[in-house]
Design a protein around this motif. Structure first.
Motif, PDB file in Angstrom:
ATOM      1  N   TYR A   9       0.809  -1.219   0.000  1.00  0.00           N
ATOM      2  CA  TYR A   9       0.000   0.000   0.000  1.00  0.00           C
ATOM      3  C   TYR A   9       0.842   1.269   0.000  1.00  0.00           C
ATOM      4  O   TYR A   9       0.505   2.260  -0.664  1.00  0.00           O
ATOM      5  CB  TYR A   9      -0.939   0.008   1.213  1.00  0.00           C
ATOM      6  CG  TYR A   9      -0.231   0.230   2.534  1.00  0.00           C
ATOM      7  CD1 TYR A   9      -0.123   1.497   3.080  1.00  0.00           C
ATOM      8  CD2 TYR A   9       0.360  -0.839   3.211  1.00  0.00           C
ATOM      9  CE1 TYR A   9       0.555   1.704   4.266  1.00  0.00           C
ATOM     10  CE2 TYR A   9       1.034  -0.640   4.387  1.00  0.00           C
ATOM     11  CZ  TYR A   9       1.125   0.631   4.922  1.00  0.00           C
ATOM     12  OH  TYR A   9       1.803   0.835   6.087  1.00  0.00           O
TER      13      TYR A   9
ATOM     14  N   ALA B 193       0.647   4.174  -2.921  1.00  0.00           N
ATOM     15  CA  ALA B 193       0.304   5.568  -2.614  1.00  0.00           C
ATOM     16  C   ALA B 193       1.427   6.514  -2.992  1.00  0.00           C
ATOM     17  O   ALA B 193       1.194   7.599  -3.546  1.00  0.00           O
ATOM     18  CB  ALA B 193      -0.023   5.700  -1.133  1.00  0.00           C
TER      19      ALA B 193
ATOM     20  N   SER C 161      -6.687  10.918   4.359  1.00  0.00           N
ATOM     21  CA  SER C 161      -5.386  10.254   4.277  1.00  0.00           C
ATOM     22  C   SER C 161      -5.364   8.844   4.857  1.00  0.00           C
ATOM     23  O   SER C 161      -4.678   7.973   4.332  1.00  0.00           O
ATOM     24  CB  SER C 161      -4.321  11.094   5.000  1.00  0.00           C
ATOM     25  OG  SER C 161      -4.147  12.331   4.361  1.00  0.00           O
TER      26      SER C 161
ATOM     27  N   TYR D 121      -5.659   5.362   3.066  1.00  0.00           N
ATOM     28  CA  TYR D 121      -4.574   4.701   2.330  1.00  0.00           C
ATOM     29  C   TYR D 121      -3.992   3.509   3.085  1.00  0.00           C
ATOM     30  O   TYR D 121      -3.261   2.709   2.503  1.00  0.00           O
ATOM     31  CB  TYR D 121      -3.468   5.713   2.005  1.00  0.00           C
ATOM     32  CG  TYR D 121      -3.895   6.676   0.919  1.00  0.00           C
ATOM     33  CD1 TYR D 121      -3.720   6.362  -0.414  1.00  0.00           C
ATOM     34  CD2 TYR D 121      -4.515   7.879   1.241  1.00  0.00           C
ATOM     35  CE1 TYR D 121      -4.142   7.219  -1.417  1.00  0.00           C
ATOM     36  CE2 TYR D 121      -4.944   8.748   0.245  1.00  0.00           C
ATOM     37  CZ  TYR D 121      -4.754   8.417  -1.079  1.00  0.00           C
ATOM     38  OH  TYR D 121      -5.193   9.266  -2.066  1.00  0.00           O
TER      39      TYR D 121
ATOM     40  N   ILE E 159      -5.609   4.294  -3.809  1.00  0.00           N
ATOM     41  CA  ILE E 159      -6.013   3.608  -2.581  1.00  0.00           C
ATOM     42  C   ILE E 159      -6.099   2.113  -2.851  1.00  0.00           C
ATOM     43  O   ILE E 159      -6.621   1.693  -3.888  1.00  0.00           O
ATOM     44  CB  ILE E 159      -7.374   4.144  -2.090  1.00  0.00           C
ATOM     45  CG1 ILE E 159      -7.258   5.635  -1.761  1.00  0.00           C
ATOM     46  CG2 ILE E 159      -7.889   3.363  -0.874  1.00  0.00           C
ATOM     47  CD1 ILE E 159      -8.586   6.325  -1.546  1.00  0.00           C
TER      48      ILE E 159
END
Length: 380
Positions: free
Chosen positions: A51, A55, A181, A184, A236
């Motif tokens: 992840y 991002a 935020s 994410y 995401i």
């Protein structure tokens, strides 16, 4: 947008991002629309394992375009009567600071600060010291430059880091907040627990986030497609669902004081008229800057821009990936607008929380004060 290519753009930036979604790694000049809309459980799980890279690659690609097209604040806002998108953002950030119970002299952590737009607005309004953390080196570089220009060097500090493994000591902040935020992180509970660790007992924690609402149905193919579009268009890996977020807040050990879908506060115009490129609403809202911002997101402008770029690409004046980048930004904007219209998605679900005061430190007066705050927040 005056240009559809970010400063210092290279095809490698786009290829790097598409590699997380395209099924054929040899075809990274175009978007694999089937993979984006109908990702398998296994594909989404594989992305979730990386992840932070997904991002980071996303924001390396699109951040300059965000600033160019939307401004220094990388978030959506409820639209207030008589106010433009920009003025609504400012008004909302002031209201958010109130909801987050930020006060002068506090040491505050902004999680996922971007280039620091909300940080600077809130610092000026409240007078607190804010440290912003982001996983993007470019955000730190650009945000620090803008902070210097705003004369806030002594009040605002931006650092690079991962909010799942915060580089701060236990109980070192008076408050924490986040704006679009924490979505994410693939495991909300993990990041909430980490935030709780760095907060002092009794400290507030408030976050405004992307979320699939309770109307979202995992088994509805159209719902799942829109969720996948939002994920791809915004970098995401696993969109959070409001009921899961609520459960994770409590399981992480926070007291949940209040929650609200701030999209419901939008009564000057639909919050999504900007990303939808809805010019019919742009005529009714004050501010030529906002009007041209919405026009540049409209379907007609996109059609004209793509037609022009096809000619430029044909004669070698623009790289062929330009159209792919434009399509990526289409997913970014249109997916949230479509999900918002359907009611299955919101970019601004707010949870207001607090780290408990431990039993051996809690006094009767402290308990009474906390209960009073809880009542007041629920009324907000």
């Amino acid at each position: 947008m005056s240009s559809h290519l970010p400063p210092n753009y290279t095809p490698a930036l786009l290829h790097r991002y598409l590699s997380h979604f395209n099924r054929d790694p040899s075809q990274l000049n175009v978007i694999d629309h089937d993979a984006v809309g109908y990702a398998t459980v296994e594909e989404r799980a594989a992305r979730a394992k990386k992840y932070n890279v997904v991002a980071s690659d996303y924001y390396d690609l699109v951040s300059p375009l965000y600033e160019q097209g939307w401004g220094q604040r990388f978030h959506y806002t409820p639209i207030f009567p008589g106010k433009s998108i920009t003025d609504s953002m400012t008004a909302y950030e002031h209201e958010f600071a109130r909801i987050a119970r930020l006060k002068p002299g506090m040491k505050v952590l902004d999680l996922g600060c971007g280039i620091g737009g909300p940080v600077r607005t809130i610092t000026k309004a409240i007078g607190c010291e804010i440290i912003g953390i982001t996983n993007s080196a470019w955000h730190v570089e650009r945000g620090t430059q803008l902070t210097k220009q705003a004369g806030l060097e002594g009040k605002v500090t931006l650092v690079q880091g991962n909010f799942v493994k915060l580089p701060f000591e236990d109980e070192s902040f008076d408050a924490a907040y986040s704006v679009e935020s924490l979505c994410y992180a693939p495991d909300p509970a993990e990041v909430y627990r980490e935030i709780k660790r760095i907060l002092k007992p009794g400290a507030p924690f408030t976050f405004h986030d992307f979320a699939m609402t309770k109307k979202f149905d995992e088994n509805n193919t159209e719902h799942a497609k829109i969720r996948n579009w939002v994920e791809f268009g915004n970098g995401i890996v696993k969109m959070p669902w409001v009921p899961d977020m609520r459960r994770c807040v409590v399981s992480a050990g926070f007291e949940l004081l209040a929650e609200e879908n701030m999209a419901d506060r939008s009564n000057g115009a639909p919050w999504y008229y900007g990303p939808a490129g809805d010019v019919s609403w742009a005529w009714r809202v004050p501010g030529w800057d906002d009007f041209f911002r919405v026009v540049k997101m409209s379907p007609l402008f996109l059609f004209i821009a793509k037609s022009i770029y096809r000619v430029l690409i044909l004669f070698g004046f623009a790289p062929p990936e330009t159209l792919t980048l434009m399509d990526t930004m289409w997913y970014c904007c249109r997916s949230v607008a479509i999900g918002g219209k359907m009611g299955i998605f919101t970019p601004m679900y707010v949870f207001t929380c607090r780290k408990p005061i431990t039993a051996n430190k809690r006094s009767g007066a402290a308990e009474q004060k906390q209960e009073q705050e809880k009542v007041e927040l629920k009324r907000a």
